[in-house]
Motif scaffolding. Structure first.
Motif, short mmCIF file in Angstrom:
data_model
loop_
_atom_site.label_atom_id
_atom_site.label_comp_id
_atom_site.label_asym_id
_atom_site.label_seq_id
_atom_site.Cartn_x
_atom_site.Cartn_y
_atom_site.Cartn_z
N GLU A 148 43.62 43.08 43.75
CA GLU A 148 44.08 44.04 44.75
C GLU A 148 44.34 45.42 44.16
OE1 GLU A 148 47.47 44.44 48.24
OE2 GLU A 148 47.23 42.54 47.19
N ARG A 149 45.15 45.46 43.13
CA ARG A 149 45.59 46.76 42.60
C ARG A 149 44.49 47.53 41.89
NH1 ARG A 149 50.94 47.78 38.96
NH2 ARG A 149 50.78 50.04 38.89
N ASP A 150 43.71 46.86 41.05
CA ASP A 150 42.70 47.55 40.25
C ASP A 150 41.33 47.64 40.93
OD1 ASP A 150 44.56 47.83 38.14
OD2 ASP A 150 44.05 45.84 37.38
N LEU A 151 40.99 46.61 41.69
CA LEU A 151 39.65 46.55 42.27
C LEU A 151 39.62 46.78 43.77
CD1 LEU A 151 38.36 43.45 40.25
CD2 LEU A 151 37.95 45.89 39.77
N GLY A 152 40.80 46.83 44.40
CA GLY A 152 40.87 47.07 45.84
C GLY A 152 40.37 45.91 46.68
N PRO A 182 42.37 39.23 49.96
CA PRO A 182 42.12 37.79 49.86
C PRO A 182 40.77 37.34 50.43
CG PRO A 182 44.39 38.19 50.47
CD PRO A 182 43.70 39.52 50.53
N LEU A 183 40.30 37.99 51.49
CA LEU A 183 38.99 37.64 52.03
C LEU A 183 37.89 37.95 51.02
CD1 LEU A 183 37.12 36.63 54.24
CD2 LEU A 183 37.19 38.93 55.24
N ASP A 184 38.01 39.07 50.33
CA ASP A 184 37.04 39.42 49.30
C ASP A 184 37.00 38.35 48.21
OD1 ASP A 184 36.15 42.01 50.28
OD2 ASP A 184 38.11 42.78 49.64
N VAL A 185 38.17 37.90 47.77
CA VAL A 185 38.24 36.88 46.73
C VAL A 185 37.60 35.59 47.23
CG1 VAL A 185 39.78 35.51 45.26
CG2 VAL A 185 40.27 37.94 45.67
N THR A 186 37.81 35.25 48.48
CA THR A 186 37.20 34.05 49.07
C THR A 186 35.68 34.19 49.08
OG1 THR A 186 39.14 33.64 50.43
CG2 THR A 186 37.09 32.59 51.12
N LEU A 187 35.18 35.34 49.44
CA LEU A 187 33.73 35.55 49.47
C LEU A 187 33.13 35.47 48.06
CD1 LEU A 187 33.54 38.42 52.10
CD2 LEU A 187 32.87 36.02 52.41
#
Length: 108
Positions: free
Chosen positions: A31-35, A38-43
């Motif tokens: 979240e902090r460094d890459l923006g 949680p949906l992005d991480v799931t993808l």
């Protein structure tokens, strides 16, 4: 540690972000460094499941904060050492319904 699994996770994150893999570091926080949300991480996890032909435990994704933590989770699953029993928390994302378990690899 720079190994092929680390590179695979970094490449999956980089592909999702549309950046070069060299721009993604293991210490980067989603979240902090890459923006990433949680949906992005799931993808990204879905992508890694396909690449590595594994099933990631969905109940653990919300705990992940860094690229290194995602790499460690993938490594544990690849080694079949994720500490989960065969329950619904280990459902492959692509199957949709939590009562449908993905096929598991035979031991051995």
């Amino acid at each position: 540690m720079n190994d092929s699994l680390t590179d695979i996770v970094r490449c999956a994150v980089a592909r999702h972000l549309d950046v070069e893999p060299a721009d993604v570091r293991s210490w980067h926080r989603f979240e902090r460094d890459l923006g990433l949300n949680p949906l992005d991480v799931t993808l990204i996890a879905l992508d890694l499941e396909e690449i590595e032909d594994i099933e990631l435990p969905i109940d653990r994704l919300h705990e992940l904060r860094t690229v290194a933590e995602l790499t460690a989770l993938v490594r544990a699953v690849v080694r079949n050492d994720d500490g989960h029993s065969d329950d619904d928390s280990h459902v492959r994302f692509g199957f949709g319904h939590p009562s449908t378990k993905a096929p598991t690899r035979p031991a051995g």
